[in-house]
Design an enzyme around this catalytic site. Structure first.
Site, PDB file in Angstrom:
ATOM      1  CE1 TYR B 286      -4.491   1.037   1.235  1.00  0.00           C
ATOM      2  CE2 TYR B 286      -3.153   2.987   1.543  1.00  0.00           C
ATOM      3  CZ  TYR B 286      -4.396   2.395   1.423  1.00  0.00           C
ATOM      4  OH  TYR B 286      -5.527   3.164   1.504  1.00  0.00           O
ATOM      5  CE1 TYR B 334      -5.146   0.056 -11.681  1.00  0.00           C
ATOM      6  CE2 TYR B 334      -4.765  -0.145  -9.331  1.00  0.00           C
ATOM      7  CZ  TYR B 334      -5.480  -0.502 -10.454  1.00  0.00           C
ATOM      8  OH  TYR B 334      -6.492  -1.409 -10.353  1.00  0.00           O
TER       9      TYR B 334
END
Lengths: 133, 387
Positions: B286, B334
């Site tokens: 993450y 992204y």
């Protein structure tokens, strides 16, 4: 000008904010286990005792970490940037979030000794902040 | 328990439309991702009897009930655990436990968010409330923010270990290289360490390019028993080990600004899987901020505490590097709809299945996915392997 976010005192915290209004800086100490804590709670976060004492803190602290913030996190900070967001370690042990004021933001460093000052934000709310000693 | 969890597999994954999707609600994005993930598995919404979801923004109250109603599901196992962006990784643990113990058969984890459209298409602050109730009244009046909180951790790590902004920038640059190979990634143009260093400082020491994107997005993951999975469309991806933990809610209460709960959840996931760090072929870590990655790599034990900066140097995590990480382009390049955890799982599964095309890590057998939620507050770690 927009107001910054302000605390709405509640059962756990009313005494703290009331004291701040009088420019006093108080923190809780557990009568059962003897530990200090910050932020104020209805119980001790070390032993869950409800037997807590308010004590006048020394107001002395050391900067644990700090960051110069260039973007306003809220419309109420639009005229306040850049400001120093900091976590300080109180002489009594617990850590708290604060702002370091009364100095050049870029000059603030981890490890600096600071002491409490009181900023009257409105007639009802005073925030304890810190300034280099 | 550890062995029982191995009898569970991830069988479907999907994203919804990503980026700026102003014409679709967060509920629709979540439901459309769910349909696609069920299609990926060869299952239908009628098969779902376990639902795992949380929406932390407006309209998200009682999230699992709300989304079950929206999609016409009547779950017999329901979970709205709300620990921030790591929730969706923790749900893999919860779903695996529920399936392994027979409490449900087909588990759907889903997420939808219109995080950029909710702000009128611009980044920046969301709340303008001036009345703070609860413990956060000891932070918000001082101007705390998500980026400010992570900046405090970065500053402390630099102070203790001499970590540099250039080392943090290595992560952003490497992640962008992966994004350039993913057509779904929002930011695909290459960047350099100088680009990161020269981007404006948001909260020192973090620059704009140290920070994740703000996007709309939905994602979904479907799990069932390994036995049933073997009869479905895709190669089952086994849940080999899991862990979760949280250490605080507010950054001022974090016990140690340089170590996350991944020290706990990662250790559990490795122990339960029986695997070691050298078994991991690809990592999905993450990346809300570059510092999140650096702290997590150390906390997971991929390097010693304080050595994260050296670990990520020389583009080690980039394509062709010896530690392939965030291969879809991460939250940095992204997509990042406010909670990113489900996308670490989706990419981990795709890598282990070998369906990532140009960005496929050769022969990736084992993936580690780690979600971080709140302000470095909570973590979920899972280790996935090909059946």
């Amino acid at each position: 000008m927009a107001l910054p976010p302000l605390p709405r005192p509640y059962q756990d915290t009313a005494a703290y904010w009331e004291a701040a209004k009088d420019h006093r800086f108080i923190i809780q100490k557990c009568k059962e286990c003897g530990e200090f804590q910050f932020y104020p709670r209805g119980v001790c976060s070390h032993c869950l005792s409800s037997d807590l004492d308010w004590q006048e803190a020394s107001g002395k602290a050391e900067i644990y970490s700090c960051s110069v913030n260039y973007r306003a996190p809220h419309p109420g900070f639009a005229d306040a940037t850049p400001f120093v967001l900091a976590i300080v370690t109180l002489e009594e042990g617990p850590r708290m979030m604060t702002n370091i004021i009364g100095c050049d933001p870029e000059s603030v460093k981890i490890g600096m000794a600071v002491s409490v000052v009181f900023e009257d934000v409105t007639d009802e709310v005073t925030l304890p902040k810190f300034t280099p000693v | 328990m550890a062995n029982a969890m191995r009898d569970v597999a991830i069988v479907g994954v999907a994203e919804s439309d990503l980026g700026r999707v102003p014409d679709k609600s967060k509920f629709q994005l979540s439901a459309e991702a769910s349909r696609l993930a069920l299609d990926d598995a060869g299952l239908s919404v009628k098969d779902v009897d376990g639902l795992f979801t949380t929406i932390i923004t407006e309209g998200g109250q009682f999230s699992s009930m709300m989304m079950a109603e929206y999609m016409g599901i009547t779950p017999r196992f329901t979970d709205s655990t709300s620990i921030g962006g790591s929730s969706f990784v923790a749900y893999v643990e919860h779903a695996a436990m529920a399936i392994a113990t027979g409490l449900c058969d087909v588990a759907l984890i889903c997420h939808g968010s219109t995080n950029i459209s909710d702000r009128g298409g611009k980044g920046g602050p969301m709340s303008a409330s001036t009345d703070v109730f609860g413990p956060s009244q000891f932070e918000e009046p001082y101007g705390v923010s998500t980026v400010g909180s992570y900046a405090l951790a970065a500053q402390r790590h630099m102070h203790e270990y001499g970590t540099t902004s250039e080392q943090l920038a290595e992560i952003a640059v490497a992640t962008r290289k992966w994004a350039s190979m993913n057509p779904k990634a929002r930011m695909r143009d290459p960047i350099t360490i100088d680009d990161v260093m020269n981007s404006r400082v948001i909260a020192s020491p973090l620059h704009l390019l140290d920070c994740c994107l703000v996007t709309d997005a939905g994602g979904a993951v479907v799990l069932t028993s390994l036995e049933r999975a073997r009869d479905l469309k895709k190669t089952p991806v086994q849940v080999l080990g899991t862990g979760e933990a949280h250490t605080h809610r507010m950054i001022s209460q974090m016990p140690d600004l340089t170590q996350t709960a991944a020290a706990i959840s990662g250790k559990l996931a490795f122990e339960r899987s029986g695997l070691t760090h050298s078994d991991i072929d690809v990592a999905q870590i993450y990346d809300s901020f570059t510092i999140t990655v650096l702290l997590t790599l150390e906390s997971l034990g991929f390097c010693a505490k304080g050595e994260g900066g050296a670990f990520v140097s020389n583009q080690r995590t980039a394509p062709g590097g010896d530690f392939p990480m965030n291969t879809q382009g991460g939250a940095l390049s992204y997509t990042h709809p406010g909670m990113f955890g489900i996308f670490t799982v989706i990419e981990g599964v795709r890598q282990v299945r070998g369906e990532c095309g140009p960005r496929q890590v050769p022969n990736a057998q084992v993936a580690l996915c780690n979600g971080t939620g709140g302000v470095l507050s909570s973590t979920g770690t899972i280790i996935l392997g090909r059946d």
